[in-house]
Design an enzyme around this catalytic site. Structure first.
Site, short mmCIF file in Angstrom:
data_model
loop_
_atom_site.label_atom_id
_atom_site.label_comp_id
_atom_site.label_asym_id
_atom_site.label_seq_id
_atom_site.Cartn_x
_atom_site.Cartn_y
_atom_site.Cartn_z
N TYR A 52 0.85 -1.19 0.00
CA TYR A 52 0.00 0.00 0.00
C TYR A 52 0.88 1.24 0.00
CZ TYR A 52 -4.97 -0.83 0.18
OH TYR A 52 -6.26 -1.09 -0.17
N GLU A 54 -0.49 4.86 -0.23
CA GLU A 54 -1.29 6.09 -0.37
C GLU A 54 -0.42 7.33 -0.27
OE1 GLU A 54 -3.54 3.84 1.62
OE2 GLU A 54 -5.56 4.56 1.10
N ASP A 198 -7.54 13.18 -24.56
CA ASP A 198 -7.47 11.76 -24.19
C ASP A 198 -6.86 10.98 -25.35
OD1 ASP A 198 -7.92 9.10 -23.69
OD2 ASP A 198 -10.06 9.30 -23.25
N THR A 224 -4.43 5.79 -21.39
CA THR A 224 -4.26 4.47 -20.77
C THR A 224 -2.81 4.08 -21.04
OG1 THR A 224 -5.10 3.45 -22.79
CG2 THR A 224 -6.65 3.68 -20.96
N LYS A 227 -3.04 -0.59 -24.74
CA LYS A 227 -3.32 -0.27 -26.15
C LYS A 227 -2.02 -0.13 -26.96
CE LYS A 227 -7.80 1.74 -25.08
NZ LYS A 227 -8.04 2.42 -23.83
N ARG A 233 -2.51 -2.79 -17.91
CA ARG A 233 -3.77 -2.05 -17.89
C ARG A 233 -3.70 -0.98 -16.80
NH1 ARG A 233 -8.03 -4.91 -20.53
NH2 ARG A 233 -9.34 -3.23 -19.82
N1 DSN Z 1 -12.74 0.17 -24.14
C1 DSN Z 1 -11.72 0.90 -24.84
C2 DSN Z 1 -11.71 0.61 -26.28
O1 DSN Z 1 -11.86 -0.54 -26.64
O2 DSN Z 1 -11.54 1.50 -27.08
C3 DSN Z 1 -11.80 2.34 -24.56
O3 DSN Z 1 -11.74 2.53 -23.21
#
Ligand code: DSN
Length: 420
Positions: A52, A54, A198, A224, A227, A233
């Site tokens: 932890y 914080e 974003d 994020t 991707k 993640r």
């Molecule tokens: N769920 C994601 C996507 O597949 O684009 C976006 O957060």
């Protein structure tokens, strides 16, 4: 680690093994998915999950932070370096939380935000009505042009002047074209709004210099860490120095409690991987593959939203093929080609059964596939679309896909041995 799992919990081990085998034996085209490296996987599953922490480095509410402080500091420094940002917060649990924190850092509930509508390629957290962001803020949405499928920046400017949002959000989840972040920044300035960008989908392309960065033109950039960036993640916020304090407070204690230190550790690893010439070559290949796939799909008579792609994703408009997106996505899944059905801009069909199919090339590019395979996959998609009710053709495509997969194995850590 896997041996321990196998010994302690053979049931879950077997399911993990099967999922590894599934991911290895199909062509994964969901544009938000990828395969992470062995190093990222190990960091994610490390002992940092036990801690932890914080607070922030040097200012925690729990003891025992000798190592966590160092790890988080490295992750922040690496993020600042590759995104060329003044400040980085690597604690958001996800992109959705990162977006909420970005808004709450800058404005108050009840204020107006303006983002891209979900059916036009925006995200739930850009103010869509069923999301908390569409409930606690007064949300106005813009769309893409009905004629071109691209942003009409004059229209967005007019809408911003009319609605006077306090935040304008740029960035998308299903927009296949380059985004002009500079114009978004100008529009925000003209109407006295903050600009939150974003880049969850394209952050890997941004760090590789394949897509222009919003960092110079946005107050806060949200992303994020998986991707195209190919990390674990998680979520991350980058911002100008003047917003650093507000961003940190919005994440913790504003929205979150203890940061997931194992994820932050893996983010640090992924950021180092992204800071290499190999990653730049990878990101370039993602776009080459998407363009090759898009060209072949067009040759096969598919209509594509905006007519093609500049990035890692393709949105097929299936209306001329008379096949609902969901039906094709399910047939493709049986053919070992993983996609997701998706709305197209101004979709006449409902979101649960929309007219589009979304594809992307980050995962196949990680497997080493190039333009030739991208074109071949487009032909497989066409074959399935032309034979959507013919199971024997679908079965044959599945065999061809399996053969292709065997020629482009996923990173070796992914293969979990079946000892039976
Ligand atoms: N769920 C994601 C996507 O597949 O684009 C976006 O957060």
């Amino acid at each position: 680690m896997l041996t321990a799992l196998e010994q302690y919990d053979p049931q879950i081990y077997e399911l993990v093994r099967q999922e590894g085998a599934r991911q290895s034996a199909c062509v994964r085209l969901i544009p938000s998915e990828n395969y992470v490296s062995r190093a990222v996987m190990l960091a994610s599953g490390s002992c940092l999950t036990n801690k932890y922490a914080e607070g922030y480095p040097g200012k925690r509410y729990y003891e025992g932070q000798q190592i966590t402080d160092l790890i988080e500091t490295v992750a922040r420094q690496r993020a600042k370096k590759i995104f060329k940002a003044d400040h980085a917060n690597v604690q958001p649990y996800s992109g959705s939380v990162a977006n909420l924190a970005a808004y709450l850092a800058l404005i108050k509930p009840g204020d107006t935000i303006m983002g891209l509508a979900l059916p036009h390629g925006g995200h739930l957290t850009h103010g869509w009505k069923v999301s908390l962001t569409g409930k606690i803020f007064n949300s106005m949405q813009y769309g893409v042009s009905a004629e071109t499928g691209r942003f009409d920046y004059d229209q967005i400017r007019d809408l911003a002047k009319k609605n006077k949002p306090k935040i304008i959000i740029s960035g998308c989840t299903a927009y296949p074209r380059e985004i002009n972040f500079e114009i978004f920044g100008d529009i925000a300035k003209e109407v006295g709004a903050y600009h939150v960008s974003d880049i969850a989908h394209i952050s890997g392309l941004v760090v590789a210099g394949i897509h222009k960065s919003p960092v110079p033109y946005a107050d806060i950039v949200s992303t994020t860490t998986h991707k195209t960036l190919r990390g674990p993640r998680g979520g991350m916020l980058l911002c100008k120095a003047e917003h650093a304090d507000k961003v940190d407070k919005a994440v913790f204690p504003g929205i979150q409690g203890g940061p997931h230190m194992h994820t932050i550790t893996a983010i640090a690893v992924a950021l180092a991987e992204a800071d290499t010439p190999e990653f730049v070559a990878y990101a370039k290949q993602i776009v080459k593959n998407a363009k090759a796939m898009a060209e072949k799909l067009l040759e096969c008579g598919f209509n594509l939203a905006s007519g093609g792609t500049d990035n890692h994703l393709i949105l097929i408009d299936l209306r001329n093929k008379n096949i609902p997106g969901k039906k094709l996505a399910k047939a493709l899944d049986r053919a070992r080609i993983e996609t997701n059905y998706n709305t197209i801009p101004n979709d006449p069909a409902p979101p649960a059964n929309p007219s589009g199919l979304r594809l992307g090339t980050p995962a196949i590019t990680t497997r080493g596939m190039k333009e030739e395979q991208a074109r071949q996959i487009a032909e497989f998609i066409n074959k399935v679309a032309e034979n959507v009710d013919n199971e024997s053709v679908i079965e044959q495509v599945a065999k061809d896909v399996l053969l292709m997969c065997s020629q482009f194995p996923v990173p070796e850590h992914f293969i979990i041995p079946n000892k039976k």
